[in-house]
Structure formats: structure tokens, C-alpha cells
Design a protein around this motif. Structure first.
Motif, PDB file in Angstrom:
ATOM      1  N   HIS A   1      -0.526   6.132   3.507  1.00  0.00           N
ATOM      2  CA  HIS A   1      -0.145   7.254   4.352  1.00  0.00           C
ATOM      3  C   HIS A   1      -1.128   8.389   4.098  1.00  0.00           C
ATOM      4  N   SER A   2      -1.495   9.140   5.127  1.00  0.00           N
ATOM      5  CA  SER A   2      -2.408  10.282   4.937  1.00  0.00           C
ATOM      6  C   SER A   2      -1.815  11.553   5.520  1.00  0.00           C
ATOM      7  N   ASP A   3      -2.285  12.672   5.000  1.00  0.00           N
ATOM      8  CA  ASP A   3      -2.018  13.995   5.579  1.00  0.00           C
ATOM      9  C   ASP A   3      -3.390  14.528   5.957  1.00  0.00           C
ATOM     10  N   THR A   4      -3.740  14.376   7.225  1.00  0.00           N
ATOM     11  CA  THR A   4      -5.119  14.562   7.674  1.00  0.00           C
ATOM     12  C   THR A   4      -5.715  15.922   7.303  1.00  0.00           C
ATOM     13  N   PRO A   5      -5.059  17.052   7.591  1.00  0.00           N
ATOM     14  CA  PRO A   5      -5.679  18.339   7.278  1.00  0.00           C
ATOM     15  C   PRO A   5      -5.849  18.596   5.773  1.00  0.00           C
ATOM     16  N   ARG A   6      -5.182  17.786   4.962  1.00  0.00           N
ATOM     17  CA  ARG A   6      -5.338  17.911   3.510  1.00  0.00           C
ATOM     18  C   ARG A   6      -6.366  16.918   2.967  1.00  0.00           C
TER      19      ARG A   6
ATOM     20  N   THR B   1      -6.555  13.793   2.527  1.00  0.00           N
ATOM     21  CA  THR B   1      -6.059  12.936   1.464  1.00  0.00           C
ATOM     22  C   THR B   1      -5.300  11.731   2.011  1.00  0.00           C
ATOM     23  N   ILE B   2      -5.569  10.563   1.399  1.00  0.00           N
ATOM     24  CA  ILE B   2      -4.829   9.337   1.659  1.00  0.00           C
ATOM     25  C   ILE B   2      -3.983   9.044   0.426  1.00  0.00           C
ATOM     26  N   TYR B   3      -2.732   8.691   0.642  1.00  0.00           N
ATOM     27  CA  TYR B   3      -1.803   8.395  -0.451  1.00  0.00           C
ATOM     28  C   TYR B   3      -1.425   6.919  -0.431  1.00  0.00           C
ATOM     29  N   ARG B   4      -1.039   6.410  -1.592  1.00  0.00           N
ATOM     30  CA  ARG B   4      -0.525   5.050  -1.683  1.00  0.00           C
ATOM     31  C   ARG B   4       0.832   5.085  -2.379  1.00  0.00           C
ATOM     32  N   HIS B   5       1.806   4.408  -1.772  1.00  0.00           N
ATOM     33  CA  HIS B   5       3.167   4.370  -2.290  1.00  0.00           C
ATOM     34  C   HIS B   5       3.559   2.934  -2.611  1.00  0.00           C
ATOM     35  N   ALA B   6       4.191   2.733  -3.735  1.00  0.00           N
ATOM     36  CA  ALA B   6       4.816   1.441  -3.987  1.00  0.00           C
ATOM     37  C   ALA B   6       5.910   1.240  -2.942  1.00  0.00           C
TER      38      ALA B   6
END
Length: 294
Positions: A159-164, A166-171
Motif C-alpha cells: 500500500h502507498s501514500d503517494t504524496p508522502r 512511501t510504499i508500505y508492506r503489511h503482513a
């Protein structure tokens, strides 16, 4: 080097959510702000446009036919011509300043999707899962929810928050339909990467994450370790999302944006807003369909 080429003369305002239907070999995508679902038949190269009744940010195909669409007012069931049949859930926030944005179905047929804070000032966007009955919030305080994708083994949700930037990864617990708090998968600070920021995405059969870099002129391939291993330039400033398709799932389709771009940029990148394709050296994964009862 293989390059991206435009497929059609049509220019979207805000093209997004390419989605390949392996049963019909049709590639669907949306134009959010000139609201419609587009269909490109890869067998006969025909292009059909289905206007929608409001802004449409994303969709998933439903096993029974039609689309489960994240729209401005909420989540809707649309028929095969994108006509509204039934509203399934409301947008939980003020839809004068938010709308649903990026989303994708999981292997159990649920719909994961998020909203966008349109003026990027209040961090009121959030990320949800809809199981056909209930809309459950999993993340809040977002600016633009984006980049939803699952690892091939369903161990992770990206999942990403484009203006930040950053791409995140969640279990990801597929059976329960839950995610953990997550970790930063890839941070793209401006001083290193410039203005390019992670927008829509897809995961390939080897578990690598492909992200369209809005204002970055490129698609990147990111390893499961969070390292950029390949960068594929594209002749638009603002690619928005990628998807695998074709008979062998080795064609990467990319949507792009033209709305809000300067005249100077549109002269430099005259294909802005078009749909692009490129053969890539790895196969993608099929997208899941929603399966909940309508």
C-alpha cells in the motif's frame, strides 16, 4: 530495450486502475474525472467507453459479472455497461473533499480500497476492506491511498501514500481479512528520487512490486527486499498505474494523466493521458474477482 508504446489515440484526463480480464481478454481502466470505465478488446483492438454516474476511482470485476466500483459517494455495484445497480456502502468521509481512489480484490473475494484527501491538507483519507456486508477501516491519516497489491503467496499486502513518497508492506492474514500495522517498504525522498512518487501498482509472479511514478516518467520494479532493481522510462510525466495482461500475462499496461498538467508539459509529452503497453521479461499475476453476495 523494449519501450512503452501508446495503444490508442484516446487521451484520458485521469486514467487509472487498468484491470485485465483473462476470460474475455479485455483490458478495462477508468477515467476518474471524465467519469467512465473504458474497455479495450485485445482480440479485435476495439475501444468502448461506458460513462459512469459519478467519479470512479477503482473497480474489481465480480464473479457474477459487472463491476464493484469505488466511487465518490461510496462503493457501488455496476452492471457490465457501468450502469449503477446498487449502492453497497457509503464513503465514510465528506465526499465533497474525498472520493474512493485505488483498490483491488483479494483471493477471498473481498475488496480493499482507500480514499483520497483531494486538497491534501487534512489527512482525512483512509484505507478500508469491504467484505460485501461491512466496510472496515484499517488505516487513517492518509493523503492519497494508493498502490494496493498482494504478494503471490498472500503473505503481504502492499500500500502507498503517494504524496508522502512511501510504499508500505503489511503482513496479511488472508483467512481473517486483516493486516498488521505495517512497515516502510520503500521511501523515495525527493532529494534522491526527485518528484516521482509511487502511484498505482501491480505485483509479478516472482513477487516483485511494479509502481508507476507520478511525475516521475517511469515505472519501477522493486524486489521483495524493497530495492529498486529496474526502471522503465515512459514518455509521459505522469503514469498512474500498471497492470499485467495478455495471453501470457507478460504485457504491462500503463495508464496516465493529462488533467492539471501545464501546456509546456503537454507539448513536451503529447501522449499524456494515453494507455500504453510493453512486453516485459516476467509474467504477472491474475487479478482476483469479488465473490461476495450481491
Amino acid at each position: 530495450m523494449t519501450t512503452f508504446t501508446p495503444l490508442l489515440p484516446h487521451k484520458a484526463q485521469l486514467g487509472e486502475c487498468p484491470r485485465y480480464d483473462e476470460r474475455t481478454q479485455i483490458l478495462y481502466w477508468v477515467d476518474i474525472t471524465a467519469p467512465a470505465i473504458h474497455a479495450y478488446n485485445t482480440l479485435d483492438n476495439t475501444h468502448t467507453v461506458y460513462a459512469t454516474h459519478e467519479h470512479v476511482g477503482c473497480f474489481a470485476l465480480h464473479e457474477q459479472g459487472g463491476f464493484i466500483a469505488g466511487m465518490r459517494s461510496g462503493i457501488w455495484y455496476l452492471d457490465a455497461q457501468a450502469k449503477p445497480i446498487k449502492k453497497l456502502a457509503d464513503n465514510p468521509t465528506d465526499n465533497s473533499i474525498t472520493r474512493f481512489n485505488d483498490g483491488r480484490a483479494d483471493a477471498k473475494g473481498r475488496f480493499w480500497l482507500g480514499t483520497v484527501d483531494e486538497d491534501k491538507s487534512q489527512s482525512v483519507a483512509a484505507f478500508y476492506c469491504f467484505d460485501g456486508k461491512q466496510l472496515t477501516q484499517f488505516k487513517s491519516g492518509l493523503l492519497t491511498s494508493n498502490g494496493v497489491a498482494f504478494s503471490p503467496d498472500n503473505q503481504y499486502l502492499y500500500h502507498s501514500d503517494t504524496p508522502r513518497f512511501t510504499i508500505y508492506r503489511h503482513a496479511f492474514n488472508l483467512e481473517e481479512g486483516t493486516i498488521d500495522e505495517g512497515e516502510t517498504f520503500l521511501s523515495m525522498p525527493r532529494e534522491i528520487y526527485g518528484t516521482g512518487r509511487p502511484d498505482g501498482a501491480a505485483v509479478d509472479s516472482e513477487g516483485y512490486y511494479w509502481s508507476a511514478l507520478f511525475e516521475g516518467n517511469a515505472i519501477i520494479r522493486v524486489s521483495p527486499a524493497g530495492e529498486i532493481v529496474a526502471t522503465y522510462p515512459i514518455d509521459v510525466k505522469c503514469p498512474t498505474m500498471c497492470a499485467f495482461g495478455g495471453e501470457n500475462l507478460d504485457i504491462l499496461y500503463v495508464t496516465s494523466a493529462s488533467i492539471g498538467r501545464s501546456q509546456e508539459e503537454l507539448l513536451q509529452f503529447p501522449d499524456s493521458g494515453k494507455l500504453f503497453s510493453m512486453k516485459v521479461p516476467v509474467k504477472g499475476c491474475l487479478d482476483y474477482r469479488c465473490t461476495f453476495k450481491l
